[in-house]
Scaffold this active site. Structure first.
Site, PDB file in Angstrom:
ATOM      1  N   TYR A  10      46.780  38.028  38.855  1.00 48.15           N
ATOM      2  CA  TYR A  10      45.654  37.521  39.643  1.00 48.15           C
ATOM      3  C   TYR A  10      44.910  36.399  38.930  1.00 48.15           C
ATOM      4  CZ  TYR A  10      42.228  40.319  36.994  1.00 48.15           C
ATOM      5  OH  TYR A  10      41.436  40.845  36.012  1.00 48.15           O
ATOM      6  N   ILE A  11      44.845  36.427  37.596  1.00 41.49           N
ATOM      7  CA  ILE A  11      44.122  35.367  36.890  1.00 41.49           C
ATOM      8  C   ILE A  11      44.849  34.039  37.040  1.00 41.49           C
ATOM      9  CG2 ILE A  11      43.312  34.568  34.633  1.00 41.49           C
ATOM     10  CD1 ILE A  11      42.926  37.497  33.840  1.00 41.49           C
TER      11      ILE A  11
ATOM     12  N   GLU B 143      37.149  42.741  62.949  1.00 40.59           N
ATOM     13  CA  GLU B 143      37.359  43.676  64.053  1.00 40.59           C
ATOM     14  C   GLU B 143      38.824  44.080  64.182  1.00 40.59           C
ATOM     15  OE1 GLU B 143      36.997  41.998  68.181  1.00 40.59           O
ATOM     16  OE2 GLU B 143      36.447  40.172  67.092  1.00 40.59           O
TER      17      GLU B 143
ATOM     18  N   CYS C 227      34.900  36.765  35.276  1.00 37.23           N
ATOM     19  CA  CYS C 227      34.664  36.797  36.721  1.00 37.23           C
ATOM     20  C   CYS C 227      33.497  35.935  37.198  1.00 37.23           C
ATOM     21  CB  CYS C 227      34.492  38.232  37.209  1.00 37.23           C
ATOM     22  SG  CYS C 227      33.932  39.436  36.018  1.00 37.23           S
TER      23      CYS C 227
ATOM     24  N   ALA D 128      38.909  42.894  44.745  1.00 35.35           N
ATOM     25  CA  ALA D 128      39.028  41.576  45.351  1.00 35.35           C
ATOM     26  C   ALA D 128      39.741  40.652  44.373  1.00 35.35           C
ATOM     27  CB  ALA D 128      37.665  40.996  45.697  1.00 35.35           C
TER      28      ALA D 128
ATOM     29  N   HIS E 261      32.257  41.919  67.373  1.00 33.70           N
ATOM     30  CA  HIS E 261      32.936  40.772  67.969  1.00 33.70           C
ATOM     31  C   HIS E 261      31.975  39.586  68.108  1.00 33.70           C
ATOM     32  CE1 HIS E 261      35.885  38.722  70.474  1.00 33.70           C
ATOM     33  NE2 HIS E 261      34.908  38.424  71.316  1.00 33.70           N
TER      34      HIS E 261
ATOM     35  N   CYS F 240      33.390  39.132  31.329  1.00 38.83           N
ATOM     36  CA  CYS F 240      33.010  38.937  32.731  1.00 38.83           C
ATOM     37  C   CYS F 240      31.989  37.821  32.895  1.00 38.83           C
ATOM     38  CB  CYS F 240      32.472  40.233  33.321  1.00 38.83           C
ATOM     39  SG  CYS F 240      31.954  40.052  35.044  1.00 38.83           S
TER      40      CYS F 240
ATOM     41  N   TYR G  91      20.999  39.651  29.919  1.00 41.09           N
ATOM     42  CA  TYR G  91      21.664  40.784  29.271  1.00 41.09           C
ATOM     43  C   TYR G  91      20.949  41.160  27.973  1.00 41.09           C
ATOM     44  CZ  TYR G  91      25.830  41.596  32.121  1.00 41.09           C
ATOM     45  OH  TYR G  91      26.683  41.972  33.119  1.00 41.09           O
TER      46      TYR G  91
ATOM     47  N   ARG H 193      52.530  40.944  41.114  1.00 41.08           N
ATOM     48  CA  ARG H 193      53.235  42.221  40.982  1.00 41.08           C
ATOM     49  C   ARG H 193      52.233  43.376  41.003  1.00 41.08           C
ATOM     50  NH1 ARG H 193      54.642  45.189  36.443  1.00 41.08           N
ATOM     51  NH2 ARG H 193      53.854  43.524  35.103  1.00 41.08           N
TER      52      ARG H 193
ATOM     53  N   GLU I 196      27.444  42.341  18.721  1.00 40.99           N
ATOM     54  CA  GLU I 196      28.261  41.422  19.520  1.00 40.99           C
ATOM     55  C   GLU I 196      28.509  40.172  18.689  1.00 40.99           C
ATOM     56  OE1 GLU I 196      30.478  39.258  21.553  1.00 40.99           O
ATOM     57  OE2 GLU I 196      30.026  41.229  22.421  1.00 40.99           O
TER      58      GLU I 196
ATOM     59  N   LYS J 190      34.373  32.130  36.795  1.00 36.05           N
ATOM     60  CA  LYS J 190      35.530  31.926  37.668  1.00 36.05           C
ATOM     61  C   LYS J 190      35.111  31.875  39.130  1.00 36.05           C
ATOM     62  CE  LYS J 190      37.560  35.415  39.184  1.00 36.05           C
ATOM     63  NZ  LYS J 190      38.153  36.759  39.144  1.00 36.05           N
TER      64      LYS J 190
ATOM     65  N   GLU K 180      44.577  32.849  40.691  1.00 32.95           N
ATOM     66  CA  GLU K 180      43.231  32.363  40.995  1.00 32.95           C
ATOM     67  C   GLU K 180      43.018  30.965  40.434  1.00 32.95           C
ATOM     68  OE1 GLU K 180      40.644  36.528  41.229  1.00 32.95           O
ATOM     69  OE2 GLU K 180      40.963  35.561  39.287  1.00 32.95           O
TER      70      GLU K 180
END
Length: 449
Positions: A177-178, A439, A47, A340, A434, A42, A98, A204, A34, A50, A181
């Site tokens: 979405y980025i 619901e 994510c 999501a 409820h 992420c 990690y 889109r 790495e 964020k 957000e």
């Protein structure tokens, strides 16, 4: 032939880490390189930070809402530096976990860039050459910025997490979405936020009713969302960045955040030199089992440009280990993935949108937009949206779409039902919880169209 490793993984993000750890636990000798930080997009610049920023930004609305419920709330201010310090401490903690888990599983870690120099060979930036029976490429994606005059003045989702000061005026460019957000995050934190999108509506690929609903609510919350608009050029001024749009209009901001898509991170990896086939965007082309055109080299995650989601990369990594190290050929399942989107308001979605479903068969649509209980005393007009797409022939729920508070939490559980093939009548037979917003999913009785 004897190799240094049974598996060598390039990339310490979600897919690579899971594959390396599980392969090692299965008895393989594993190395992993790495070049930046363990956890990948992420955890380090995606994510996780964020979502922490989403939480931070939502308090501005919570303070306003509290007054309607009888609370007296004093002066509020947001301290960007204090939040950033807390966020950075949490990211450091997660990165440590990690690395610790990889080492505990027996994986040898190399803090270096690795390039592929042969079907069974990688070369590190330290000039060390390592051989492996199998190589797994899991290098993720990278933000794309179009080639416009002044592009060097813009930042991307990589840099926004490291800004030392909060911008008072920002332009967010993009409609995915980025971008959407971050427009919500910065707006909620008190930044004057403008968003450009070059086409007719943001998000889109999502259901059109969902797109329209979210765009309207974002504008209601204060985001200056401008569609059919793009940046022509950027230039530096004494007090900020001058934005010239495609209509010739100009205005000044402190930061320009580009979120106009991501591209597979394959540049300079040496893949083509050893015969690995790449696609038009640089993505590693793989078969159903994540195998490339070179039999000893596999790829998982965003670098393959299949479904660019962290849980999908993890599933692909697990399927790779089953296939290569457990003699159990397994193809990752990319069908009916719940998702999501942490726009404000939030989106939860699984399955087909209305437009896509209509192209495939006759459908019924059940849709309800309503003001949830939590908004009534707060004096807010914001509405939630619940939507089910149902096959007329089989009665199966083909798609479920939720916009509003807790949508991401709801869609995880709704996704189980949709994945199992639940019908509209299965939803109807389920007793409502409820009083909840959720619901509505089991009480919509009449098709809206």
């Amino acid at each position: 032939m004897s190799y240094d490793y049974d598996l060598f993984v390039i990339g310490g993000g979600s897919g690579g880490v899971r594959a390396g750890r599980v392969a090692s636990q299965a008895g393989a000798k594993v190395g992993l390189a790495e070049e930046h930080r363990y956890g990948g997009t992420c955890v380090i610049r995606g994510c996780v930070p964020k979502k922490l920023m989403v939480y931070a930004s939502q308090f501005s609305e919570h303070f306003e809402d509290a007054v309607g419920f009888g609370w007296t709330v004093g002066d509020q201010s947001f301290n960007w530096a204090r939040f950033m310090a807390a966020k950075n401490a949490e990211i450091d903690r997660l990165e440590g976990i990690y690395a610790k888990n990889l080492k505990a599983a027996g994986v040898t870690l190399y803090d270096a860039r690795a390039i592929v120099t042969g079907p069974h060979e990688v070369t590190l930036s330290s000039d060390q050459v390592i051989t492996a029976k199998t190589i797994l490429v899991a290098t993720g994606g990278w933000p794309f910025v179009p080639d416009i005059p002044g592009k060097e003045l813009a930042i991307t989702s990589n840099e926004v997490f490291l800004l030392p000061e909060q911008p008072q005026r920002v332009l967010v460019v993009g409609g995915g979405y980025i971008a959407s957000e971050f427009a919500g995050i910065l707006n909620g934190m008190g930044t004057e936020t403008t968003q450009f999108y070059r086409s007719e509506q943001i998000l889109r690929g999502f259901d059109n009713e969902v797109r329209d609903h979210v765009a309207e609510e974002m504008r209601n919350k204060g985001v200056d969302l401008r569609v059919n608009t793009d940046v022509a050029s950027l230039s530096k001024t004494d007090t900020g960045i001058l934005v010239t749009d495609t209509a010739g209009d100009t205005f000044e901001v402190d930061q320009v955040l580009y979120a106009t898509g991501r591209v597979p991170n394959t540049k300079g990896l040496g893949l083509e030199d050893v015969g690995v086939e790449l696609g038009r965007k640089g993505e590693v082309k793989v078969d159903a089992y994540s195998a490339t055109s070179v039999p000893s080299i596999y790829a998982v995650g965003d670098v393959t440009d299949r479904v660019a989601l962290t849980p999908v990369a993890i599933r692909e990594g697990m399927a790779f280990v089953e296939t290569v190290f457990k003699d159990n050929p397994t193809s990752p399942d990319h069908d009916l993935i719940p998702t999501a989107v942490f726009t404000q308001p939030e989106i939860g979605t699984v399955g087909m949108g209305e437009e896509e479903a209509r192209e495939s068969e006759e459908i019924e649509v059940y849709s309800a937009a309503f003001r949830p209980m939590m908004h009534i005393l707060a004096g807010k007009d914001e509405k939630m949206l619940m939507k089910l797409i149902v096959s007329k022939a089989t009665r199966k729920v083909l798609g479920c779409h939720i916009v509003g508070h807790g949508a991401g939490e709801m869609i995880q559980l709704a996704g189980v039902a949709v994945k199992m093939g639940a019908t509209k009548e299965d939803f109807d037979r389920t007793v409502a919880v409820h009083p909840t917003a959720a619901e509505e999913l089991v009480t919509m009785s009449t098709p809206t169209r």
